[in-house]
Design a protein around this motif. Structure first.
Motif, PDB file in Angstrom:
ATOM      1  N   LEU A   1       0.825  -1.204   0.000  1.00 44.91           N
ATOM      2  CA  LEU A   1       0.000   0.000   0.000  1.00 44.91           C
ATOM      3  C   LEU A   1       0.864   1.261   0.000  1.00 44.91           C
ATOM      4  O   LEU A   1       0.674   2.159  -0.818  1.00 44.91           O
ATOM      5  CB  LEU A   1      -0.914  -0.002   1.231  1.00 44.91           C
ATOM      6  CG  LEU A   1      -2.117  -0.935   1.207  1.00 44.91           C
ATOM      7  CD1 LEU A   1      -2.798  -0.943   2.566  1.00 44.91           C
ATOM      8  CD2 LEU A   1      -3.104  -0.520   0.127  1.00 44.91           C
ATOM      9  N   GLU A   2       1.821   1.323   0.929  1.00 40.16           N
ATOM     10  CA  GLU A   2       2.611   2.540   1.032  1.00 40.16           C
ATOM     11  C   GLU A   2       3.492   2.753  -0.186  1.00 40.16           C
ATOM     12  O   GLU A   2       3.699   3.888  -0.627  1.00 40.16           O
ATOM     13  CB  GLU A   2       3.466   2.559   2.295  1.00 40.16           C
ATOM     14  CG  GLU A   2       4.039   3.944   2.516  1.00 40.16           C
ATOM     15  CD  GLU A   2       5.076   4.048   3.604  1.00 40.16           C
ATOM     16  OE1 GLU A   2       5.561   5.174   3.819  1.00 40.16           O
ATOM     17  OE2 GLU A   2       5.423   3.033   4.207  1.00 40.16           O
ATOM     18  N   SER A   3       4.030   1.670  -0.743  1.00 42.89           N
ATOM     19  CA  SER A   3       4.884   1.802  -1.923  1.00 42.89           C
ATOM     20  C   SER A   3       4.145   2.446  -3.082  1.00 42.89           C
ATOM     21  O   SER A   3       4.750   3.118  -3.922  1.00 42.89           O
ATOM     22  CB  SER A   3       5.415   0.428  -2.345  1.00 42.89           C
ATOM     23  OG  SER A   3       6.277  -0.092  -1.350  1.00 42.89           O
ATOM     24  N   ASN A   4       2.817   2.262  -3.128  1.00 46.67           N
ATOM     25  CA  ASN A   4       2.019   2.841  -4.202  1.00 46.67           C
ATOM     26  C   ASN A   4       1.507   4.235  -3.880  1.00 46.67           C
ATOM     27  O   ASN A   4       1.036   4.947  -4.780  1.00 46.67           O
ATOM     28  CB  ASN A   4       0.830   1.926  -4.511  1.00 46.67           C
ATOM     29  CG  ASN A   4       1.233   0.705  -5.306  1.00 46.67           C
ATOM     30  OD1 ASN A   4       1.526   0.785  -6.491  1.00 46.67           O
ATOM     31  ND2 ASN A   4       1.288  -0.444  -4.651  1.00 46.67           N
ATOM     32  N   ILE A   5       1.604   4.638  -2.622  1.00 42.40           N
ATOM     33  CA  ILE A   5       1.031   5.919  -2.201  1.00 42.40           C
ATOM     34  C   ILE A   5       2.105   6.965  -1.963  1.00 42.40           C
ATOM     35  O   ILE A   5       2.004   8.099  -2.450  1.00 42.40           O
ATOM     36  CB  ILE A   5       0.179   5.717  -0.930  1.00 42.40           C
ATOM     37  CG1 ILE A   5      -1.069   4.899  -1.263  1.00 42.40           C
ATOM     38  CG2 ILE A   5      -0.223   7.060  -0.332  1.00 42.40           C
ATOM     39  CD1 ILE A   5      -1.878   4.495  -0.054  1.00 42.40           C
ATOM     40  N   ASN A   6       3.147   6.594  -1.206  1.00 39.84           N
ATOM     41  CA  ASN A   6       4.219   7.543  -0.865  1.00 39.84           C
ATOM     42  C   ASN A   6       5.418   7.315  -1.786  1.00 39.84           C
ATOM     43  O   ASN A   6       6.470   6.843  -1.363  1.00 39.84           O
ATOM     44  CB  ASN A   6       4.635   7.369   0.606  1.00 39.84           C
ATOM     45  CG  ASN A   6       3.554   7.807   1.562  1.00 39.84           C
ATOM     46  OD1 ASN A   6       2.808   8.733   1.287  1.00 39.84           O
ATOM     47  ND2 ASN A   6       3.452   7.127   2.697  1.00 39.84           N
ATOM     48  N   ARG A   7       5.247   7.695  -3.039  1.00 34.91           N
ATOM     49  CA  ARG A   7       6.267   7.402  -4.043  1.00 34.91           C
ATOM     50  C   ARG A   7       7.286   8.533  -4.158  1.00 34.91           C
ATOM     51  O   ARG A   7       6.990   9.693  -3.893  1.00 34.91           O
ATOM     52  CB  ARG A   7       5.617   7.181  -5.412  1.00 34.91           C
ATOM     53  CG  ARG A   7       4.619   6.039  -5.452  1.00 34.91           C
ATOM     54  CD  ARG A   7       4.199   5.719  -6.881  1.00 34.91           C
ATOM     55  NE  ARG A   7       3.686   6.876  -7.597  1.00 34.91           N
ATOM     56  CZ  ARG A   7       2.430   7.302  -7.530  1.00 34.91           C
ATOM     57  NH1 ARG A   7       1.561   6.685  -6.761  1.00 34.91           N
ATOM     58  NH2 ARG A   7       2.033   8.350  -8.227  1.00 34.91           N
ATOM     59  N   VAL A   8       8.483   8.157  -4.561  1.00 35.56           N
ATOM     60  CA  VAL A   8       9.502   9.115  -4.979  1.00 35.56           C
ATOM     61  C   VAL A   8       9.766   8.862  -6.453  1.00 35.56           C
ATOM     62  O   VAL A   8      10.089   7.733  -6.847  1.00 35.56           O
ATOM     63  CB  VAL A   8      10.815   8.960  -4.183  1.00 35.56           C
ATOM     64  CG1 VAL A   8      11.840   9.991  -4.654  1.00 35.56           C
ATOM     65  CG2 VAL A   8      10.564   9.109  -2.686  1.00 35.56           C
ATOM     66  N   ALA A   9       9.605   9.854  -7.288  1.00 36.05           N
ATOM     67  CA  ALA A   9       9.805   9.685  -8.732  1.00 36.05           C
ATOM     68  C   ALA A   9      11.248   9.249  -9.018  1.00 36.05           C
ATOM     69  O   ALA A   9      12.187   9.718  -8.373  1.00 36.05           O
ATOM     70  CB  ALA A   9       9.496  10.983  -9.462  1.00 36.05           C
ATOM     71  N   GLU A  10      11.390   8.362  -9.949  1.00 35.98           N
ATOM     72  CA  GLU A  10      12.736   7.958 -10.354  1.00 35.98           C
ATOM     73  C   GLU A  10      13.461   9.154 -10.961  1.00 35.98           C
ATOM     74  O   GLU A  10      12.899   9.905 -11.760  1.00 35.98           O
ATOM     75  CB  GLU A  10      12.661   6.813 -11.369  1.00 35.98           C
ATOM     76  CG  GLU A  10      12.162   5.506 -10.774  1.00 35.98           C
ATOM     77  CD  GLU A  10      12.255   4.351 -11.759  1.00 35.98           C
ATOM     78  OE1 GLU A  10      12.944   4.514 -12.796  1.00 35.98           O
ATOM     79  OE2 GLU A  10      11.642   3.313 -11.507  1.00 35.98           O
ATOM     80  N   HIS A  11      14.709   9.319 -10.555  1.00 38.40           N
ATOM     81  CA  HIS A  11      15.471  10.458 -11.073  1.00 38.40           C
ATOM     82  C   HIS A  11      16.964  10.194 -10.946  1.00 38.40           C
ATOM     83  O   HIS A  11      17.403   9.392 -10.119  1.00 38.40           O
ATOM     84  CB  HIS A  11      15.111  11.738 -10.301  1.00 38.40           C
ATOM     85  CG  HIS A  11      15.406  11.652  -8.834  1.00 38.40           C
ATOM     86  ND1 HIS A  11      14.515  11.146  -7.930  1.00 38.40           N
ATOM     87  CD2 HIS A  11      16.498  12.019  -8.102  1.00 38.40           C
ATOM     88  CE1 HIS A  11      15.029  11.183  -6.717  1.00 38.40           C
ATOM     89  NE2 HIS A  11      16.237  11.714  -6.792  1.00 38.40           N
TER      90      HIS A  11
ATOM     91  N   ALA B   1       0.795  10.585   1.484  1.00 43.12           N
ATOM     92  CA  ALA B   1       0.085  10.077   0.305  1.00 43.12           C
ATOM     93  C   ALA B   1       0.217  11.020  -0.878  1.00 43.12           C
ATOM     94  O   ALA B   1      -0.723  11.223  -1.646  1.00 43.12           O
ATOM     95  CB  ALA B   1      -1.377   9.807   0.623  1.00 43.12           C
ATOM     96  N   VAL B   2       1.421  11.614  -1.005  1.00 43.14           N
ATOM     97  CA  VAL B   2       1.705  12.486  -2.144  1.00 43.14           C
ATOM     98  C   VAL B   2       2.991  12.019  -2.829  1.00 43.14           C
ATOM     99  O   VAL B   2       3.977  11.726  -2.161  1.00 43.14           O
ATOM    100  CB  VAL B   2       1.859  13.962  -1.712  1.00 43.14           C
ATOM    101  CG1 VAL B   2       0.534  14.530  -1.242  1.00 43.14           C
ATOM    102  CG2 VAL B   2       2.911  14.121  -0.622  1.00 43.14           C
ATOM    103  N   PRO B   3       3.000  11.924  -4.162  1.00 45.35           N
ATOM    104  CA  PRO B   3       4.246  11.623  -4.874  1.00 45.35           C
ATOM    105  C   PRO B   3       5.170  12.843  -4.846  1.00 45.35           C
ATOM    106  O   PRO B   3       4.720  13.980  -5.006  1.00 45.35           O
ATOM    107  CB  PRO B   3       3.771  11.322  -6.310  1.00 45.35           C
ATOM    108  CG  PRO B   3       2.286  11.161  -6.229  1.00 45.35           C
ATOM    109  CD  PRO B   3       1.850  11.991  -5.072  1.00 45.35           C
ATOM    110  N   VAL B   4       6.454  12.611  -4.644  1.00 50.59           N
ATOM    111  CA  VAL B   4       7.435  13.700  -4.612  1.00 50.59           C
ATOM    112  C   VAL B   4       8.615  13.336  -5.511  1.00 50.59           C
ATOM    113  O   VAL B   4       8.719  12.205  -6.006  1.00 50.59           O
ATOM    114  CB  VAL B   4       7.929  13.964  -3.175  1.00 50.59           C
ATOM    115  CG1 VAL B   4       6.777  14.427  -2.297  1.00 50.59           C
ATOM    116  CG2 VAL B   4       8.591  12.732  -2.574  1.00 50.59           C
ATOM    117  N   ALA B   5       9.506  14.293  -5.708  1.00 48.43           N
ATOM    118  CA  ALA B   5      10.649  14.079  -6.602  1.00 48.43           C
ATOM    119  C   ALA B   5      11.953  13.842  -5.844  1.00 48.43           C
ATOM    120  O   ALA B   5      12.983  13.580  -6.456  1.00 48.43           O
ATOM    121  CB  ALA B   5      10.811  15.265  -7.543  1.00 48.43           C
TER     122      ALA B   5
END
Length: 388
Positions: free
Chosen positions: A27-37, A342-346
């Motif tokens: 669940l968390e892996s899909n919600i609190n993501r860090v964009a690949e960079h 629960a927000v994607p960040v960079a």
């Protein structure tokens, strides 16, 4: 046949048990993501500057998730090892107690709740199933347990005296990360004024008025009523001030912001937000209210997600910070990531030097950088936390 049935039953139980072990992480892996960079470019000069700073983040929901905050995680945005890597002096840990299924920036009701299911999946104590107060108390216990297991790595800040002790320890060559407890909306009061003191006794020193839906205190920025403070809300604000609890207006309706500013005798914060003039988003209240908060000595934490900053890159965040400094004044701007919310960040908290580098690249002064990255927040808490 009985052996077959027993075998099937055992297999089902094992699958259920395995699901309880794996599901929280999925669940968390899909919600609190860090964009690949690719690694962000941080010059030696920028890194050296970052390493001299006192860095403070006003909002992270890390205690909501089934991770040991002392262990470096492979998911999410914040834990103590990554805070140390990012040279964070103080992290505000916010307790989330109720989130509706229909969570939207406008028109959200409070008629449903995701956290009840999450508490079951993550095997929280049974006392948290039907009580928002118990959910807040449990999350405070999680941070206290982490501090007890590793006091050299984590120190909970409950007072201005604790804050000075934290800074002294870090200046003396010991580098614990400070943690300050906050409430994401005053829903765990459950309509009872005495629960403010109970939460303070549990270690909470910052309290939001609302989260994503209207409550007994006021309307939410995202709720249905748009109303200001209720009579109970006014009493609650006064009681928070009496007990030395910092009031957080993130997620509050514009009317509630105005009502709070009318009666507050101490500065307030907006812990995680954007600035409407930099990002025209329904998540951000209008600029004139932000200016009133700043003019009253308040502090505004700039978020790292798209709904707050209209982008997630270091350049996007710094653009909002620049606007906020120019509009509100450099003494009223801080960091308010909304990490683990629960927000994607960079970038996660270990990569905060990327913000320092971007500010340096775009000609911020060292004074501006030092104040925004944490100096303003340190000053604010020195002035607004009780002495003990």
């Amino acid at each position: 046949m009985k052996r077959v049935i027993a075998g099937v039953a055992i297999a089902i139980l094992l699958l259920v048990a395995l699901g309880f072990v794996l599901l929280p992480g999925i669940l968390e892996s899909n919600i609190n993501r860090v964009a690949e960079h690719e690694p962000y470019e941080v010059s030696e000069a920028a890194q050296a500057l970052h390493d001299r700073l006192m860095v403070v983040d006003l909002h992270a929901d890390t205690l909501l998730w089934a991770r040991d905050p002392l262990e470096r995680g492979s998911r999410g945005h914040v834990d103590v090892p990554r805070l140390a890597e990012g040279n964070v002096t103080l992290q505000v840990f916010s307790a989330v107690t109720k989130v509706p299924y229909d969570q939207q920036y406008t028109g959200t009701s409070g008629n449903s709740d995701i956290i009840t299911l999450l508490s079951v999946v993550q095997r929280w104590p049974a006392r948290t199933r039907g009580s928002l107060l118990e959910r807040a108390l449990f999350q405070a216990e999680r941070l206290k347990d982490a501090e007890a297991r590793a006091p050299e790595k984590l120190m909970i800040v409950r007072s201005a005296t604790d804050l000075e002790r934290l800074i002294e320890r870090r200046n003396g060559g010991s580098y614990p990360v400070g943690g300050l407890l906050a409430i994401e909306g005053a829903h765990p009061l459950e309509g009872k004024l005495e629960n403010i003191e109970r939460l303070r006794d549990a270690g909470y020193r910052m309290m939001g008025v609302t989260h994503f839906f209207d409550n007994e205190l006021s309307g939410s920025l995202h709720g249905l009523s748009g109303e200001g403070l209720t009579a109970f809300g006014r009493e609650a604000i006064r009681e928070m001030e009496r007990l030395g609890i910092v009031i957080d207006l993130a997620h509050a309706s514009p009317a509630a912001v105005r009502d709070t500013l009318d009666i507050a005798t101490r500065p307030v914060v907006v812990s995680h937000t954007g600035i409407h003039g930099a990002c025209d988003s329904p998540r951000n209240i209008e600029d004139d209210l932000m200016k009133q908060i700043a003019d009253a000595g308040g502090l505004v934490g700039i978020g790292y997600w798209k709904g707050a900053a209209c982008g997630t890159s270091p350049a996007d965040i710094v653009k909002s910070i620049r606007y906020a400094i120019d509009f509100l004044g450099v003494d009223h701007v801080a960091l308010g990531s909304d990490y683990d919310g629960a927000v994607p960040v960079a970038f996660d908290t270990s990569e905060l030097a990327a913000l320092t580098a971007e500010m340096q690249r775009t000609k911020f002064t060292e004074e501006e950088i030092a104040k925004v990255m944490g100096g303003n927040a340190i000053r604010f808490f020195r002035e607004n936390l009780n002495e003990s």
